[in-house]
Design an enzyme around this catalytic site. Structure first.
Site, PDB file in Angstrom:
ATOM      1  N   SER A   1       0.861  -1.185   0.000  1.00 51.28           N
ATOM      2  CA  SER A   1       0.000   0.000   0.000  1.00 51.28           C
ATOM      3  C   SER A   1       0.889   1.223   0.000  1.00 51.28           C
ATOM      4  CB  SER A   1      -0.889   0.008   1.255  1.00 51.28           C
ATOM      5  OG  SER A   1      -1.501   1.273   1.443  1.00 51.28           O
TER       6      SER A   1
ATOM      7  N   TYR B   1      -1.242  -0.694  10.617  1.00 51.69           N
ATOM      8  CA  TYR B   1      -1.435  -1.073   9.213  1.00 51.69           C
ATOM      9  C   TYR B   1      -0.219  -0.657   8.386  1.00 51.69           C
ATOM     10  CZ  TYR B   1      -3.281  -1.090   4.457  1.00 51.69           C
ATOM     11  OH  TYR B   1      -3.467  -1.301   3.108  1.00 51.69           O
TER      12      TYR B   1
END
Length: 279
Positions: free
Chosen positions: A137, A150
């Protein structure tokens, strides 16, 4: 099997994984797809066939991953593209997220990816070919407020991919790590984005950012179909890139991070360079 590639895709019952599996099948290739719920795979893509193998797999259990890899090899006889797509987001500050919530995110996003790589590498080494594509990501390059855990998992995916590419190059195996920005998938709904179970009132900025992202669900500017077409395009390149940024937001955030790092590194350059013994 001639000219057909065998793809192994994790987390294929929704999001990028589902779109990718469908597109690859539409292009005439072969897909082994995994999900925690095989019924969801069959419902979303179709029943088992000579080109599609739906597999129920617990990504966090090494033996279960190894079994899925072994079944795929026995069925199709090789692996050409392995896509580590399964994962989920989690919002909250470090203080707010429990040890269980934190470890769970690492178990899926990082250790699940490692389980697949460890299990498939013996086959790829024997073939002296293959392409491992790890979905990270932009948060793993330029993270934002309220997503420390995350971001840490996605930083890990980037780091392990970078070194993996060096380690397996001699076997003719390519590695690409994909860093998408915001795409209009199911990522921001409750099934894919967890939130801290014990929020702390003082973290108002974190709550504001969290609310902003949740309100973005269904309004992201990124077209997921274009994203998976880009992934397929890279899989067909003779010399695929190690890094693949997807989306204007991903590119802009990554370049801003480069500028930021250069300024930070140069800020104390004299001090940094003064560590050697004198004389």
């Amino acid at each position: 099997m001639e000219n057909k590639k065998v793809w192994f895709i994790t987390g294929a019952s929704k999001g990028f994984g589902l779109l990718l599996a469908k597109q690859v099948l539409n292009e005439g290739h072969i897909v082994a797809a995994t999900s925690r719920n095989v019924d969801e795979l069959v419902e979303a893509i179709g029943p088992k066939s000579d080109r599609f193998l739906p597999l129920q797999m617990n990504l966090t259990t090494e033996d279960c991953v190894g079994e899925a890899i072994n079944i795929t090899y026995k069925t199709f006889g090789r692996f050409d593209v392995v896509v580590n797509n399964a994962g989920y987001g989690i919002a909250g500050s470090i203080e707010e997220l429990t040890d269980e919530e934190t470890r769970s995110n690492f178990d899926v996003n990082v250790f699940g990816t490692l389980n697949v790589i460890r299990s498939v590498m013996p086959y790829l080494r024997k073939q002296q070919s293959g392409h491992i594509i790890n979905i990270s990501s932009i948060a793993g390059i330029a993270p934002g407020c309220g997503f420390a855990i995350y971001a840490a998992t996605k930083y890990s995916v980037i780091g392990l991919s970078d070194v993996l590419a060096q380690d397996v190059k001699e076997f003719g195996i390519n590695v690409t790590v994909v860093a998408p920005g915001a795409f209009r998938t199911s990522f921001l709904n409750s099934e894919s984005l967890a939130v801290a179970k014990r929020p702390i009132a003082e973290y108002q900025q974190v709550r504001n950012v969290q609310t902003k992202y949740l309100q973005m669900d269904g309004k992201q500017v990124g077209d997921p179909q274009k994203a998976i077409e880009a992934i397929i395009e890279v899989s067909e390149q003779e010399n695929p890139p190690l890094y693949l940024l997807l989306g204007n937001d991903a590119y802009d955030r990554a370049m801003s991070k480069l500028d930021y790092l250069e300024k930070e590194f140069r800020l104390n350059e004299e001090l940094t360079r003064s560590m050697a013994y004198q004389g």
